[in-house]
Design an enzyme around this catalytic site. Sequence first.
Site, PDB file in Angstrom:
ATOM      1  CB  CYS A  32      -0.925  -0.025   1.218  1.00 22.39           C
ATOM      2  SG  CYS A  32      -2.016   1.396   1.300  1.00 22.39           S
ATOM      3  CB  CYS A  79      -0.804   2.549   4.039  1.00 27.03           C
ATOM      4  SG  CYS A  79      -2.196   1.847   3.197  1.00 27.03           S
ATOM      5  CG  ASP A  80       3.046   1.110   4.567  1.00 27.44           C
ATOM      6  OD1 ASP A  80       2.545   1.591   5.595  1.00 27.44           O
ATOM      7  OD2 ASP A  80       2.893  -0.075   4.226  1.00 27.44           O
TER       8      ASP A  80
END
Length: 304
Positions: free
Chosen positions: A133, A136-137
Amino acid sequence: MKLDFDVVIVGAGFAGMTAAIYLKRANVNVVMIENNAPGGQANKTNIIENYPGFESIDGPTLAYNLFMQTQKLKVPYKYGNVIDIEDKNDYKIIKTDKEEIKCKCVIIATGRKSKELGLENETSLTGRGVSWCAICDGPLYKNKTVAVVGGGNSSLEESIYLSEMCSKVILIHRRDEFRAESILVDKVLQNPKIEIKHNNVITALNEFEDKLDSVDIKNTIDGSKEDVKVSALFIFIGNYPVVDMLKNTKVKTMDGYILIDRNMRTNVKGIYACGDVISKEVYQMSTAAGEGTIAALSAIKDLK
Ligand SMILES: Cc1cc2nc3c(=O)[nH]c(=O)nc-3n(C[C@H](O)[C@H](O)[C@H](O)COP(=O)(O)OP(=O)(O)OC[C@H]3O[C@@H](n4cnc5c(N)ncnc54)[C@H](O)[C@@H]3O)c2cc1C
């Protein structure tokens, strides 16, 4: 037999939430059950530029808007993991990790999950350099060099997104051509921060001090090997459908994907499916929403 709901929707992604809107507006007693955040894969998508009505929007915002639309309609929403479905012909029992729910029909909208490379320390390095992701990261690797593996739309979209914050993105693809849309391929080719390594596969993930430090790659044409130093690896090599809750039903699948007719009915009466979990050609938010619509309208018709 007292039923808890007429229709249970398993999965609150774009397919499931769209089905919920149509069912609720038709006054059907419906509930959505979701084991993660509503929105599904949209929550992992940075910029969406192909959803009708939105020239450009980020996935989590679009997912939130859709969820709020269901909540304004007062669609009941339960957090829970559906682990089994018992088909009693005229009704179904939906078993979650918390409860059992009796209903007339069920719509399976459980989508897909990302595939893994299958390398030895991939699981242990998840969250410590290995990710599925970018949204997200990605921000954790600001001004660092990262790698992306894959050759479809997702890998190219996410490479472009990562290039906005990382110093360099190394895009590793096992073939000599991408299978992504040409507009994305052009954007990647013109991006000075993205380096492409065609005809290469990742053979090992190397760690240092409990974090990903580099990846070993091997050229599939000449067999040459290289150790590529990266702070993170983002994996976009495909998906598999989430159908484990159907193991005790007679619902037919092909390569794991649910087989449906053109009205989203499965071969089992009262079980419908829509979105990324079904066997089809195109896996997009717009198609998931369209199939959610059709599944809901079929269920409404059959309930009558
Ligand atoms: C990185 C990335 C980028 C993408 N970019 C685009 C794009 O630009 N444009 C586009 O149109 N599409 C894009 N897609 C594809 C798009 O996101 C999907 O086609 C679409 O979101 C599928 O929706 P869905 O509702 O069928 O499934 P999902 O979004 O997968 O939703 C399924 C939901 O079901 C839940 N669930 C699963 N199993 C259970 C269970 N047992 N119990 C309860 N809940 C369960 C999941 O948690 C999930 O929330 C992208 C996908 C990814 C991963």
